[in-house]
Design a protein around this motif. Structure first.
Motif, PDB file in Angstrom:
ATOM      1  N   ILE A  34       0.855  -1.187   0.000  1.00  0.00           N
ATOM      2  CA  ILE A  34       0.000   0.000   0.000  1.00  0.00           C
ATOM      3  C   ILE A  34       0.890   1.235   0.000  1.00  0.00           C
ATOM      4  CG2 ILE A  34      -1.675   1.365   1.291  1.00  0.00           C
ATOM      5  CD1 ILE A  34      -2.949  -1.066   0.141  1.00  0.00           C
ATOM      6  N   ASN A  35       0.605   2.156  -0.899  1.00  0.00           N
ATOM      7  CA  ASN A  35       1.365   3.401  -0.979  1.00  0.00           C
ATOM      8  C   ASN A  35       0.452   4.553  -0.577  1.00  0.00           C
ATOM      9  OD1 ASN A  35       2.886   5.642  -1.626  1.00  0.00           O
ATOM     10  ND2 ASN A  35       3.518   4.904  -3.639  1.00  0.00           N
ATOM     11  N   LEU A  36       0.789   5.210   0.523  1.00  0.00           N
ATOM     12  CA  LEU A  36       0.028   6.358   0.996  1.00  0.00           C
ATOM     13  C   LEU A  36       0.782   7.644   0.663  1.00  0.00           C
ATOM     14  CD1 LEU A  36      -1.048   5.131   4.563  1.00  0.00           C
ATOM     15  CD2 LEU A  36      -2.364   5.003   2.441  1.00  0.00           C
ATOM     16  N   ALA A  37       0.133   8.530  -0.067  1.00  0.00           N
ATOM     17  CA  ALA A  37       0.727   9.829  -0.399  1.00  0.00           C
ATOM     18  C   ALA A  37       0.300  10.849   0.658  1.00  0.00           C
ATOM     19  CB  ALA A  37       0.274  10.276  -1.779  1.00  0.00           C
ATOM     20  N   TYR A  38       1.157  11.823   0.908  1.00  0.00           N
ATOM     21  CA  TYR A  38       0.800  12.864   1.872  1.00  0.00           C
ATOM     22  C   TYR A  38       1.645  14.107   1.641  1.00  0.00           C
ATOM     23  CZ  TYR A  38       5.007  11.773   4.672  1.00  0.00           C
ATOM     24  OH  TYR A  38       6.310  11.583   5.095  1.00  0.00           O
ATOM     25  N   VAL A  39       1.148  15.226   2.155  1.00  0.00           N
ATOM     26  CA  VAL A  39       1.890  16.486   2.154  1.00  0.00           C
ATOM     27  C   VAL A  39       2.565  16.606   3.512  1.00  0.00           C
ATOM     28  CG1 VAL A  39       1.728  18.987   1.883  1.00  0.00           C
ATOM     29  CG2 VAL A  39       0.162  17.500   0.645  1.00  0.00           C
ATOM     30  N   GLU A  40       3.757  17.141   3.545  1.00  0.00           N
ATOM     31  CA  GLU A  40       4.499  17.214   4.803  1.00  0.00           C
ATOM     32  C   GLU A  40       4.047  18.396   5.665  1.00  0.00           C
ATOM     33  OE1 GLU A  40       8.716  15.224   4.636  1.00  0.00           O
ATOM     34  OE2 GLU A  40       8.532  16.595   2.933  1.00  0.00           O
ATOM     35  N   TRP A  41       2.727  18.448   5.911  1.00  0.00           N
ATOM     36  CA  TRP A  41       2.180  19.347   6.908  1.00  0.00           C
ATOM     37  C   TRP A  41       2.073  18.545   8.189  1.00  0.00           C
ATOM     38  CZ3 TRP A  41      -2.533  20.728   3.336  1.00  0.00           C
ATOM     39  CH2 TRP A  41      -2.070  21.480   2.257  1.00  0.00           C
ATOM     40  N   ALA A  52      -0.846   4.343   8.523  1.00  0.00           N
ATOM     41  CA  ALA A  52       0.202   3.419   8.068  1.00  0.00           C
ATOM     42  C   ALA A  52       0.502   2.381   9.134  1.00  0.00           C
ATOM     43  CB  ALA A  52       1.467   4.200   7.720  1.00  0.00           C
ATOM     44  N   HIS A  53       0.580   2.806  10.381  1.00  0.00           N
ATOM     45  CA  HIS A  53       0.891   1.862  11.462  1.00  0.00           C
ATOM     46  C   HIS A  53      -0.207   0.805  11.599  1.00  0.00           C
ATOM     47  CE1 HIS A  53       2.916   0.506  15.099  1.00  0.00           C
ATOM     48  NE2 HIS A  53       1.732   0.431  15.674  1.00  0.00           N
ATOM     49  N   VAL A  54      -1.451   1.220  11.482  1.00  0.00           N
ATOM     50  CA  VAL A  54      -2.569   0.271  11.575  1.00  0.00           C
ATOM     51  C   VAL A  54      -2.488  -0.756  10.443  1.00  0.00           C
ATOM     52  CG1 VAL A  54      -5.080   0.013  11.481  1.00  0.00           C
ATOM     53  CG2 VAL A  54      -4.059   1.922  12.750  1.00  0.00           C
ATOM     54  N   LEU A  55      -2.234  -0.277   9.231  1.00  0.00           N
ATOM     55  CA  LEU A  55      -2.155  -1.183   8.080  1.00  0.00           C
ATOM     56  C   LEU A  55      -0.953  -2.130   8.195  1.00  0.00           C
ATOM     57  CD1 LEU A  55      -3.070   1.265   5.161  1.00  0.00           C
ATOM     58  CD2 LEU A  55      -4.533  -0.461   6.243  1.00  0.00           C
ATOM     59  N   GLU A  56       0.159  -1.623   8.702  1.00  0.00           N
ATOM     60  CA  GLU A  56       1.334  -2.483   8.897  1.00  0.00           C
ATOM     61  C   GLU A  56       1.058  -3.567   9.922  1.00  0.00           C
ATOM     62  OE1 GLU A  56       4.338   0.359   9.885  1.00  0.00           O
ATOM     63  OE2 GLU A  56       4.993   0.617   7.791  1.00  0.00           O
ATOM     64  N   ALA A 235      -9.099  -5.181  -0.187  1.00  0.00           N
ATOM     65  CA  ALA A 235     -10.370  -4.975   0.508  1.00  0.00           C
ATOM     66  C   ALA A 235     -10.190  -4.593   1.972  1.00  0.00           C
ATOM     67  CB  ALA A 235     -11.228  -6.233   0.392  1.00  0.00           C
ATOM     68  N   GLU A 236      -9.250  -5.241   2.673  1.00  0.00           N
ATOM     69  CA  GLU A 236      -9.086  -4.969   4.101  1.00  0.00           C
ATOM     70  C   GLU A 236      -8.493  -3.586   4.335  1.00  0.00           C
ATOM     71  OE1 GLU A 236     -10.289  -6.953   6.523  1.00  0.00           O
ATOM     72  OE2 GLU A 236     -11.126  -8.014   4.801  1.00  0.00           O
ATOM     73  N   ALA A 237      -7.544  -3.187   3.503  1.00  0.00           N
ATOM     74  CA  ALA A 237      -6.967  -1.844   3.630  1.00  0.00           C
ATOM     75  C   ALA A 237      -8.030  -0.790   3.314  1.00  0.00           C
ATOM     76  CB  ALA A 237      -5.773  -1.696   2.699  1.00  0.00           C
ATOM     77  N   TYR A 238      -8.822  -1.056   2.293  1.00  0.00           N
ATOM     78  CA  TYR A 238      -9.897  -0.137   1.916  1.00  0.00           C
ATOM     79  C   TYR A 238     -10.864   0.044   3.079  1.00  0.00           C
ATOM     80  CZ  TYR A 238     -14.007   1.683  -0.548  1.00  0.00           C
ATOM     81  OH  TYR A 238     -15.083   2.439  -0.935  1.00  0.00           O
ATOM     82  N   LYS A 239     -11.183  -1.044   3.773  1.00  0.00           N
ATOM     83  CA  LYS A 239     -12.107  -1.003   4.900  1.00  0.00           C
ATOM     84  C   LYS A 239     -11.591  -0.067   5.988  1.00  0.00           C
ATOM     85  CE  LYS A 239     -13.715  -4.960   6.124  1.00  0.00           C
ATOM     86  NZ  LYS A 239     -13.806  -6.318   6.738  1.00  0.00           N
ATOM     87  N   VAL A 240     -10.300  -0.158   6.295  1.00  0.00           N
ATOM     88  CA  VAL A 240      -9.709   0.704   7.325  1.00  0.00           C
ATOM     89  C   VAL A 240      -9.715   2.165   6.875  1.00  0.00           C
ATOM     90  CG1 VAL A 240      -7.555   1.286   8.515  1.00  0.00           C
ATOM     91  CG2 VAL A 240      -8.295  -1.097   8.361  1.00  0.00           C
ATOM     92  N   LEU A 241      -9.315   2.419   5.652  1.00  0.00           N
ATOM     93  CA  LEU A 241      -9.283   3.783   5.141  1.00  0.00           C
ATOM     94  C   LEU A 241     -10.683   4.395   5.114  1.00  0.00           C
ATOM     95  CD1 LEU A 241      -6.730   3.153   2.286  1.00  0.00           C
ATOM     96  CD2 LEU A 241      -6.421   4.833   4.105  1.00  0.00           C
TER      97      LEU A 241
END
Length: 284
Positions: A34-41, A52-56, A235-241
Motif C-alpha cells: 500500500i502506498n500512501l501519499a501525503y503532504v508534509e504538513w 500506516a501503522h494500523v495497516l502495517e 479490501a481490508e486496507a480499503y475497509k480501514v481507510l
C-alpha cells in the motif's frame, strides 16, 4: 544403539521439517503493498503515520510518499499512490478536487472541525484582516507554493483593498513555525498562514484574524481519498481507510508528541496502542 540414534535423528529431522512447513504458512505473510501519499504538513504527517501503522499491524507493506499538494492529488487519481488522508474540503482543496475528483473515490471526512486563515500572536492589536495596515512589514509568512491556503491568501491580497502592496512570502510549513517561534520570543509582529488542528495553538497564545469577506471559508473537514479500484485490490486496507475517523484532540496529541521530539512512527505507534478500541472499530 546405532539404530536408536538413527531413529532419534529421523524423528528430529521430521520435527524440523514440520516446523518449517508450519512456518511457511505463517500468518505474518504480507497482505500486499500500500502506498500512501501525503503532504508534509504537521496534520498530514500525524494522520498518515497513524493509518500506516494500523495497516502495517494488519500485515501490509506500507510505503509513505511525501509529495507536493497538487502532485499528491494527481498521484492518487492515476493510481500511482493508493490513497491519501489529506483532502481539506470544501474550500482549501476545491481546485484539486475539481481537477482530479472524477478519478478518485471520496471516502468521506476523517476529521471534522478543521479551519484555515491568517493567524497572529494574541498580543498583536489587530483582530480582523480589514484592520491590517502596515503590521509585520506588510508581509504574510506562508508555506509551500501551491498549497490551498496559499491560493486563498493570494486571493485575500486581491480582495482586501487594505492589503494592496502586501507580500505573501512562500516557505515550508516548518520554516513558517520557526519564524513564528522566533517572533513570539522577541515579542515581534508576525502574520502567518495558519490552520487547525495544529500543535502551535497548544504551544503559543494565537488568534485567527476575522475574515469578513469569507476568503478562507468556514469550517473545513479533512477527507480520505482512494484511487478507484482499491476496494477490489486490497479490501481490508480499503475497509480501514473508509472507516478511519478521529478528533481534533486525537490529531493534536500525535502532533505534540512529534513536536516534542518523538519520531512520527513512534508517536503513531503510541497513539494506536493507547486507542486500541477505536482502532479495532476501523477494521470491522
Amino acid at each position: 544403539m546405532i539404530k536408536s540414534k538413527w531413529m532419534l535423528g529421523s524423528v528430529a529431522m521430521a520435527a524440523t521439517l514440520l516446523l518449517s512447513a508450519c512456518g511457511g504458512e505463517d500468518s505474518s505473510e504480507s497482505l500486499g503493498e500500500i502506498n500512501l501519499a501525503y503532504v508534509e504538513w504537521d496534520t498530514e504527517v500525524a494522520s498518515t503515520h497513524v493509518v500506516a501503522h494500523v495497516l502495517e499491524d494488519m500485515g501490509y507493506d506500507v510505503t509513505l510518499t511525501p509529495l507536493d499538494n497538487a502532485i499528491m492529488w494527481e498521484a492518487v487519481s492515476k493510481g500511482e499512490a493508493d490513497a491519501m488522508v489529506a483532502g481539506w474540503l470544501p474550500a482549501t482543496h476545491a481546485a484539486q478536487l475539481e481537477k482530479y475528483g472524477a478519478d478518485l473515490e471520496d471516502l468521506g471526512a476523517n476529521l471534522e472541525g478543521a479551519k484555515i486563515g491568517l493567524v497572529v500572536p494574541s498580543y498583536m492589536d489587530v483582530n480582523s484582516i480589514e484592520d491590517l495596515s502596515d503590521e509585520a512589514k506588510k508581509t504574510i509568512t506562508g508555506i509551500e507554493p501551491g498549497a490551498g491556503i496559499m491560493s486563498a491568501s493570494e486571493n485575500a491580497l486581491k480582495e482586501y483593498s487594505n492589503l494592496e502592496g502586501w507580500t505573501l512570502q512562500s516557505a515550508s510549513s516548518g520554516a513558517m513555525t520557526v519564524a513564528l517561534d522566533q517572533a513570539i520570543k522577541n515579542n515581534e509582529e508576525i502574520i502567518v498562514t495558519g490552520w487547525s488542528p495544529h500543535w502551535k495553538f497548544a504551544s503559543y497564545d494565537l488568534k485567527y484574524l476575522e475574515d469578513p469577506k469569507g476568503i478562507y471559508g468556514g469550517a473545513e473537514n479533512i477527507h480520505t481519498f482512494a484511487h478507484k479500484g482499491l476496494a477490489e485490490d486490497h479490501a481490508e486496507a480499503y475497509k480501514v481507510l473508509d472507516a478511519f475517523s478521529w478528533t481534533v484532540e486525537d490529531m493534536e496529541e500525535v502532533m505534540l508528541d512529534i513536536q516534542d521530539g518523538t519520531s512520527p512512527k513512534e508517536a503513531a505507534e503510541k497513539w494506536v496502542k493507547d486507542n486500541s478500541e477505536l482502532v479495532e472499530s476501523w477494521k470491522k
